[in-house]
Design a protein around this motif. Structure first.
Motif, mmCIF file in Angstrom:
data_model
loop_
_atom_site.group_PDB
_atom_site.id
_atom_site.type_symbol
_atom_site.label_atom_id
_atom_site.label_comp_id
_atom_site.label_asym_id
_atom_site.label_seq_id
_atom_site.Cartn_x
_atom_site.Cartn_y
_atom_site.Cartn_z
ATOM 1 N N LEU A 102 0.810 -1.219 0.000
ATOM 2 C CA LEU A 102 0.000 0.000 0.000
ATOM 3 C C LEU A 102 0.849 1.277 0.000
ATOM 4 O O LEU A 102 0.313 2.369 0.177
ATOM 5 N N VAL A 103 2.152 1.153 -0.222
ATOM 6 C CA VAL A 103 3.050 2.310 -0.237
ATOM 7 C C VAL A 103 3.710 2.401 -1.604
ATOM 8 O O VAL A 103 4.300 1.434 -2.084
ATOM 9 N N GLU A 104 3.618 3.584 -2.239
ATOM 10 C CA GLU A 104 4.177 3.757 -3.582
ATOM 11 C C GLU A 104 4.734 5.167 -3.734
ATOM 12 O O GLU A 104 4.111 6.143 -3.318
ATOM 13 N N ASP A 105 5.912 5.285 -4.338
ATOM 14 C CA ASP A 105 6.588 6.566 -4.549
ATOM 15 C C ASP A 105 5.999 7.282 -5.763
ATOM 16 O O ASP A 105 5.921 6.718 -6.851
ATOM 17 N N GLY A 106 5.579 8.545 -5.559
ATOM 18 C CA GLY A 106 5.048 9.358 -6.645
ATOM 19 C C GLY A 106 5.934 10.529 -7.027
ATOM 20 O O GLY A 106 5.574 11.326 -7.908
ATOM 21 N N ALA A 107 7.100 10.664 -6.342
ATOM 22 C CA ALA A 107 8.146 11.634 -6.716
ATOM 23 C C ALA A 107 7.686 13.090 -6.694
ATOM 24 O O ALA A 107 8.270 13.937 -7.368
ATOM 25 N N TRP A 108 6.622 13.412 -5.954
ATOM 26 C CA TRP A 108 6.115 14.777 -5.780
ATOM 27 C C TRP A 108 5.442 15.339 -7.027
ATOM 28 O O TRP A 108 5.010 16.495 -7.010
ATOM 29 N N GLU A 109 5.317 14.600 -8.117
ATOM 30 C CA GLU A 109 4.831 15.152 -9.383
ATOM 31 C C GLU A 109 3.443 14.614 -9.748
ATOM 32 O O GLU A 109 3.054 13.527 -9.327
ATOM 33 N N HIS B 100 -1.993 3.706 -10.437
ATOM 34 C CA HIS B 100 -2.211 2.509 -11.257
ATOM 35 C C HIS B 100 -1.454 1.306 -10.682
ATOM 36 O O HIS B 100 -1.983 0.184 -10.647
ATOM 37 N N ARG B 101 -0.227 1.536 -10.218
ATOM 38 C CA ARG B 101 0.533 0.429 -9.629
ATOM 39 C C ARG B 101 -0.137 -0.075 -8.357
ATOM 40 O O ARG B 101 -0.211 -1.289 -8.114
ATOM 41 N N LEU B 102 -0.608 0.850 -7.526
ATOM 42 C CA LEU B 102 -1.285 0.456 -6.291
ATOM 43 C C LEU B 102 -2.544 -0.358 -6.577
ATOM 44 O O LEU B 102 -2.793 -1.395 -5.947
ATOM 45 N N LEU B 103 -3.348 0.097 -7.518
ATOM 46 C CA LEU B 103 -4.599 -0.605 -7.829
ATOM 47 C C LEU B 103 -4.333 -1.975 -8.457
ATOM 48 O O LEU B 103 -5.106 -2.912 -8.265
ATOM 49 N N ASP B 104 -3.248 -2.091 -9.187
ATOM 50 C CA ASP B 104 -2.917 -3.388 -9.795
ATOM 51 C C ASP B 104 -2.619 -4.436 -8.728
ATOM 52 O O ASP B 104 -2.975 -5.611 -8.882
ATOM 53 N N ARG B 105 -1.960 -4.035 -7.650
ATOM 54 C CA ARG B 105 -1.558 -5.034 -6.659
ATOM 55 C C ARG B 105 -2.414 -5.021 -5.393
ATOM 56 O O ARG B 105 -2.350 -5.944 -4.582
ATOM 57 N N ALA B 106 -3.202 -3.944 -5.185
ATOM 58 C CA ALA B 106 -4.066 -3.865 -3.997
ATOM 59 C C ALA B 106 -5.418 -3.290 -4.387
ATOM 60 O O ALA B 106 -5.785 -2.187 -3.963
ATOM 61 N N ALA C 84 -1.789 14.349 -5.892
ATOM 62 C CA ALA C 84 -3.207 14.011 -5.737
ATOM 63 C C ALA C 84 -4.003 14.298 -7.009
ATOM 64 O O ALA C 84 -4.978 13.601 -7.302
ATOM 65 N N VAL C 85 -3.596 15.309 -7.778
ATOM 66 C CA VAL C 85 -4.258 15.562 -9.066
ATOM 67 C C VAL C 85 -4.109 14.341 -9.973
ATOM 68 O O VAL C 85 -5.071 13.884 -10.614
ATOM 69 N N GLY C 86 -2.894 13.784 -10.039
ATOM 70 C CA GLY C 86 -2.679 12.579 -10.818
ATOM 71 C C GLY C 86 -3.433 11.391 -10.265
ATOM 72 O O GLY C 86 -3.951 10.549 -11.022
ATOM 73 N N VAL C 87 -3.521 11.295 -8.939
ATOM 74 C CA VAL C 87 -4.269 10.209 -8.294
ATOM 75 C C VAL C 87 -5.733 10.258 -8.706
ATOM 76 O O VAL C 87 -6.330 9.237 -9.086
ATOM 77 N N LEU C 88 -6.340 11.430 -8.626
ATOM 78 C CA LEU C 88 -7.753 11.568 -8.993
ATOM 79 C C LEU C 88 -7.988 11.179 -10.453
ATOM 80 O O LEU C 88 -8.978 10.523 -10.788
ATOM 81 N N ASN C 89 -7.058 11.567 -11.324
ATOM 82 C CA ASN C 89 -7.188 11.225 -12.741
ATOM 83 C C ASN C 89 -7.106 9.716 -12.956
ATOM 84 O O ASN C 89 -7.898 9.131 -13.710
ATOM 85 N N ALA C 90 -6.159 9.060 -12.277
ATOM 86 C CA ALA C 90 -6.007 7.618 -12.421
ATOM 87 C C ALA C 90 -7.214 6.875 -11.871
ATOM 88 O O ALA C 90 -7.690 5.886 -12.466
ATOM 89 N N LEU C 91 -7.740 7.324 -10.734
ATOM 90 C CA LEU C 91 -8.930 6.683 -10.176
ATOM 91 C C LEU C 91 -10.107 6.803 -11.132
ATOM 92 O O LEU C 91 -10.885 5.855 -11.321
ATOM 93 N N HIS C 92 -10.254 7.948 -11.760
ATOM 94 C CA HIS C 92 -11.328 8.137 -12.742
ATOM 95 C C HIS C 92 -11.165 7.160 -13.911
ATOM 96 O O HIS C 92 -12.152 6.534 -14.343
ATOM 97 N N GLU C 93 -9.941 7.016 -14.401
ATOM 98 C CA GLU C 93 -9.694 6.085 -15.507
ATOM 99 C C GLU C 93 -10.018 4.644 -15.125
ATOM 100 O O GLU C 93 -10.452 3.854 -15.971
ATOM 101 N N ARG C 94 -9.805 4.319 -13.849
ATOM 102 C CA ARG C 94 -10.060 2.955 -13.401
ATOM 103 C C ARG C 94 -11.500 2.748 -12.953
ATOM 104 O O ARG C 94 -11.845 1.693 -12.425
#
Length: 336
Positions: free
Chosen positions: A215-222, A231-237, A251-261
């Motif tokens: 449940l821990v993944e590096d997003g590099a602040w971007e 996407h990596r988190l959802l694939d494995r958890a 978090a902007v990228g997170v929201l976009n990825a959740l929408h895609e999934r």
């Protein structure tokens, strides 16, 4: 056109040269009505203070140096706004030095600022926090205050609460009933990301939630880092129901990825950010986040630095509090 002098201002305000000098150089008490008349006269005839003459007289450059990460990044730019405004309030100028992403040019910039005889230096460059040479130069140079850790210590600091920037959002998600809480971290080589991740784990453990490295993944602040990490988190958890994201850009990228999934926020997955970046109130849905007082920290760093320059007693460390901003991106976990 000849420059306007103090004597020209004195003639315009019908006061003595010495009285004008007291007001415009900030030296000595003057009747408030007279002071206002002098200021208005100076503005009317376009008087511009001679900074070089003032600096020679005071043996001060009247300038602060600031070493910063790339200030096109809006988060550190908020600290710079606080620094510049507070410096201006005290009649000081600021020289900004923007570093390469890895901070490899910091030593060169520090030497330039020292050669220019700046009165003090403010560090706003976390990429240099492990650089021993930077730490050595700062301890040997003019007064300095840092907004982040300095290798070897010995430099006064103004920081923002590290523990609560992680504890508050994780506790909020736990209080809503979440137990499968992921985190998207900043660069794990940075102290702030290490601290937030450690606190995330501590708070979960304190509530009886076992640590799960999935449940821990590096997003590099971007933004893109947050998107890819999700996407990596959802694939494995795929059973995760909430995410603590260590800054709002990710978090902007997170929201976009959740929408895609196909994951609705907050019905299927809650999201909490950190920073209260201006974009946080305009995401869909608006982002619950932690408000970080970046501008206040910059202003506090200037005040602490001026105390150091004047050799007044001052704290070695000042820590500013954070607070939660509750918006629409969090809710109880889905039933079942």
């Amino acid at each position: 056109m000849a420059s306007v002098s103090l004597r020209d201002v004195a003639a315009r305000a019908n006061v003595s040269f010495q009285t004008v000098s007291k007001v415009l150089n900030g030296k000595g008490a003057v009747n408030p009505a007279t002071r206002q008349r002098i200021i208005e006269a100076a503005e009317e005839i376009g008087y511009i203070p001679n900074a070089l003459a003032r600096s020679l007289k005071s043996r001060s450059s009247l300038t602060l140096g600031v070493i910063t990460v790339d200030f096109s990044n809006s988060t550190p730019a908020l600290s710079l706004v606080g620094i510049e405004r507070e410096a201006r309030r005290h009649g000081l100028s600021v020289i900004l030095s923007s570093l390469e992403p890895d901070g490899s040019d910091c030593v060169r910039y520090l030497r330039v600022l020292m050669e220019r005889r700046v009165d003090g230096i403010i560090m706003n460059a976390p990429a240099t926090e492990e650089d021993e040479e930077v730490g050595r130069l700062l301890r040997a140079g003019p007064p300095c205050v840092s907004l982040h850790d300095i290798a070897g210590g010995g430099v006064p600091s103004v920081t923002i609460e590290a523990e609560n920037s992680a504890a508050l959002p994780v506790r909020h998600l736990l209080a809503l009933g979440h137990r499968r809480i992921a985190t998207v971290t900043g660069l794990q080589r940075r102290h702030s990301a290490q601290q937030r991740t450690a606190v995330y784990r501590e708070v979960l453990a304190g509530h009886g939630v076992p640590d799960d490295p999935l449940l821990v993944e590096d997003g590099a602040w971007e933004v893109e880092g947050g998107y890819a990490a999700t996407h990596r988190l959802l694939d494995r958890a795929p059973d995760l129901t909430a995410m603590y994201v260590q800054n709002d850009l990710m978090a902007v990228g997170v929201l976009n990825a959740l929408h895609e999934r196909g994951r609705r926020v907050p019905d299927d997955c809650s999201v909490v950010g950190c920073d209260d970046h201006p974009v946080a109130a305009r995401t869909i849905p608006p982002l619950t986040t932690v408000r970080m007082p970046f501008s206040d920290a910059g202003a506090a760093a200037v005040r602490l630095l001026l105390d150091r320059i004047a050799e007044r007693s001052a704290a070695e460390e000042e820590v500013l509090p954070v607070s939660m901003v509750y918006r629409a991106s969090t809710a109880a976990p889905p039933a079942g």
